[in-house]
Design an enzyme around this catalytic site. Structure first.
Site, PDB file in Angstrom:
ATOM      1  N   ASP A   1       0.866  -1.110   0.216  1.00  0.00           N
ATOM      2  CA  ASP A   1      -0.189   0.179  -0.136  1.00  0.00           C
ATOM      3  C   ASP A   1       0.970   1.138   0.121  1.00  0.00           C
ATOM      4  O   ASP A   1       0.485   2.574  -0.114  1.00  0.00           O
ATOM      5  CB  ASP A   1      -0.845   0.276   1.257  1.00  0.00           C
ATOM      6  CG  ASP A   1      -2.168  -0.676   1.704  1.00  0.00           C
ATOM      7  OD1 ASP A   1      -2.144  -2.073   0.233  1.00  0.00           O
ATOM      8  OD2 ASP A   1      -2.628  -1.172   2.361  1.00  0.00           O
TER       9      ASP A   1
ATOM     10  N   GLN B   1      -1.546  -9.164  -6.122  1.00  0.00           N
ATOM     11  CA  GLN B   1      -0.930  -8.084  -6.487  1.00  0.00           C
ATOM     12  C   GLN B   1      -0.192  -8.336  -5.112  1.00  0.00           C
ATOM     13  O   GLN B   1       1.019  -7.071  -4.840  1.00  0.00           O
ATOM     14  CB  GLN B   1      -1.820  -6.907  -5.573  1.00  0.00           C
ATOM     15  CG  GLN B   1      -2.395  -6.478  -7.237  1.00  0.00           C
ATOM     16  CD  GLN B   1      -4.323  -5.446  -5.805  1.00  0.00           C
ATOM     17  OE1 GLN B   1      -3.607  -4.389  -6.388  1.00  0.00           O
ATOM     18  NE2 GLN B   1      -4.848  -6.027  -5.805  1.00  0.00           N
TER      19      GLN B   1
HETATM   20  O1  F6P Z   1      -1.388  -4.894   3.338  1.00  0.00           O
HETATM   21  C1  F6P Z   1      -2.015  -4.317   3.025  1.00  0.00           C
HETATM   22  C2  F6P Z   1      -3.952  -4.219   2.002  1.00  0.00           C
HETATM   23  O2  F6P Z   1      -3.131  -5.326   1.075  1.00  0.00           O
HETATM   24  C3  F6P Z   1      -4.425  -3.828   2.254  1.00  0.00           C
HETATM   25  O3  F6P Z   1      -4.501  -3.281   0.214  1.00  0.00           O
HETATM   26  C4  F6P Z   1      -5.840  -4.759   1.630  1.00  0.00           C
HETATM   27  O4  F6P Z   1      -6.691  -3.995   2.121  1.00  0.00           O
HETATM   28  C5  F6P Z   1      -5.614  -5.580   2.575  1.00  0.00           C
HETATM   29  O5  F6P Z   1      -3.825  -5.681   2.824  1.00  0.00           O
HETATM   30  C6  F6P Z   1      -5.942  -7.167   3.103  1.00  0.00           C
HETATM   31  O6  F6P Z   1      -5.183  -8.203   3.172  1.00  0.00           O
HETATM   32  P1  F6P Z   1      -5.361  -9.402   4.335  1.00  0.00           P
HETATM   33  O7  F6P Z   1      -7.192  -9.681   3.531  1.00  0.00           O
HETATM   34  O8  F6P Z   1      -4.795 -10.263   4.505  1.00  0.00           O
HETATM   35  O9  F6P Z   1      -6.622  -8.696   5.532  1.00  0.00           O
END
Ligand code: F6P
Length: 373
Positions: free
Chosen positions: A135, A299
């Site tokens: 991010d 990503q």
């Molecule tokens: O690590 C940040 C991120 O990639 C955010 O952009 C995204 O909202 C979040 O992780 C989602 O991650 P998880 O589903 O693993 O909690």
């Protein structure tokens, strides 16, 4: 005296974590003659005393690997779900730190990790952090590792979506990670030539995106690419959420409060499916068929780019230099060609948002990209 170094990775994974583990581990072990131990699955593994020796063998061949050999979790020391309850395990973590005779605990993570690490530093532990996240929202560092790789993945996705959108005369709305900040959507949107880029920092008006798409159609371009950050929000939704939050804060009677809270929860749930809703709205307003692609965890996975490997290795070795000087309570930040220790208290609980006057925003506007406002 040999120094004992603990390393953990916490929060969402990202490319470059292994390069950073290797950077700090190899420099600490080989260059400075320290002992290095890894803790598994973030603060949970630290609490549960689950470890992995970080030596020549375990650190060999990991530079190019995605993810983290240590595993990760989003668990926080002060609010850890254990046996069906959420409890504060900070004391256990402090005990384990001393049981392992650590001189320092190195925490690799994003915004949440900086906060948790700062709390542990306030409890008297020697902590150093490194900024990782796709991010790119950690303050006081030029960039975080993981961002460059994710930027390439998202840009390539936009490139590929262009030809199919063009062939079918469709709008393709591509959702890019970034719940609170829009660096990734903005960067990939510019690099991939998206026609509209929507980020959380600039609330959008669906009519103005539809206008931009219609004007492209009038110019003979019967397709459009809309890059939307996960957390992008319409002006209308911002107002509705603010009103609902105010209602929750002001409402006195319990019954009315329950209703106000339910309204807020409903708005939040509706917002979670925002990308699909937006695509349908654009279809209706422009008469062009729409499709959605959610890039999601693609990503975050896979091998790090050369820039991320280099950055993570630079930060890792700089971290070992700081340990050698017993310089603790800091995050190792990247500043142009050098690295710089910045106090944890200056980093914790802060996010690096895209400023509305950031050069990337101006760049997008100048090439005619609609930012939805
Ligand atoms: O690590 C940040 C991120 O990639 C955010 O952009 C995204 O909202 C979040 O992780 C989602 O991650 P998880 O589903 O693993 O909690």
């Amino acid at each position: 005296m040999t120094k004992f170094v603990g390393v953990l990775t916490s929060g969402g994974d990202c490319p470059g974590l292994n390069a950073a583990i290797r950077g700090v581990g190899k420099a600490a072990l080989g260059f400075y003659g320290m002992q290095v131990i890894g803790f598994l699955d973030g603060f949970r593994g630290f609490m549960e005393n689950r470890t992995m020796e970080l030596d020549g063998e375990t650190m060999s061949g990991i530079l190019t690997q995605g993810g983290t050999i240590l595993g990760t979790s989003r668990d926080k020391p002060h609010r850890m779900p254990v046996g069906g309850k959420v409890i504060d395990v900070t004391d256990v973590i402090v005990d384990n730190y001393h049981k392992h005779h650590l001189d320092v605990l190195v925490c690799l993570g994003g915004g949440g990790t900086q906060k948790n690490a700062h709390r542990l530093a306030q409890r008297g532990l020697n902590i150093i952090t490194m900024p990782k996240t796709i991010d790119n929202d950690v303050i006081l560092t030029d960039v975080t590792f993981g961002f460059d790789t994710a930027l390439s993945v998202a840009t390539e996705a936009i490139d590929r979506l262009h030809s199919t959108a063009h062939s079918h005369h469709r709008i393709i709305v591509v959702e890019i990670m970034g719940n609170k900040v829009g660096w990734l959507a903005l960067g990939a949107g510019i690099a991939g030539g998206a026609d509209a880029i929507l980020i959380p920092e600039i609330p959008y008006d669906v009519e103005s995106i539809a206008d931009a798409i219609r004007s492209r159609s009038h110019r003979g371009k019967r397709f459009s690419l809309v890059a939307v950050a996960e957390g992008a929000i319409s002006k209308q939704d911002v107002q509705a959420m603010r009103a609902a939050e105010e209602k929750v804060a002001k409402t006195k009677s319990r019954g009315a409060q329950v209703n106000a809270e339910a309204e807020l929860t409903h708005l939040e749930a509706q917002h979670a499916g925002n990308t699909m809703r937006l695509a349908k709205q654009l279809e209706k307003l422009t008469g062009l068929e729409s499709r959605v692609t959610i890039l999601g965890y693609l990503q975050r996975g896979g091998t790090p780019s050369a820039a991320d490997r280099l950055l993570a290795t630079r930060l890792g070795t700089a971290c070992a230099d700081l340990i050698n000087k017993s310089r603790y309570g800091v995050m190792v930040a990247a500043r142009a060609d050098v690295t710089k220790p910045v106090p944890l208290e200056d980093v914790a609980r802060k996010l690096k948002f895209v400023p509305p006057d950031h050069p990337w925003v101006g760049t997008a506007r100048r090439v005619g990209t609609c930012l939805g406002d």
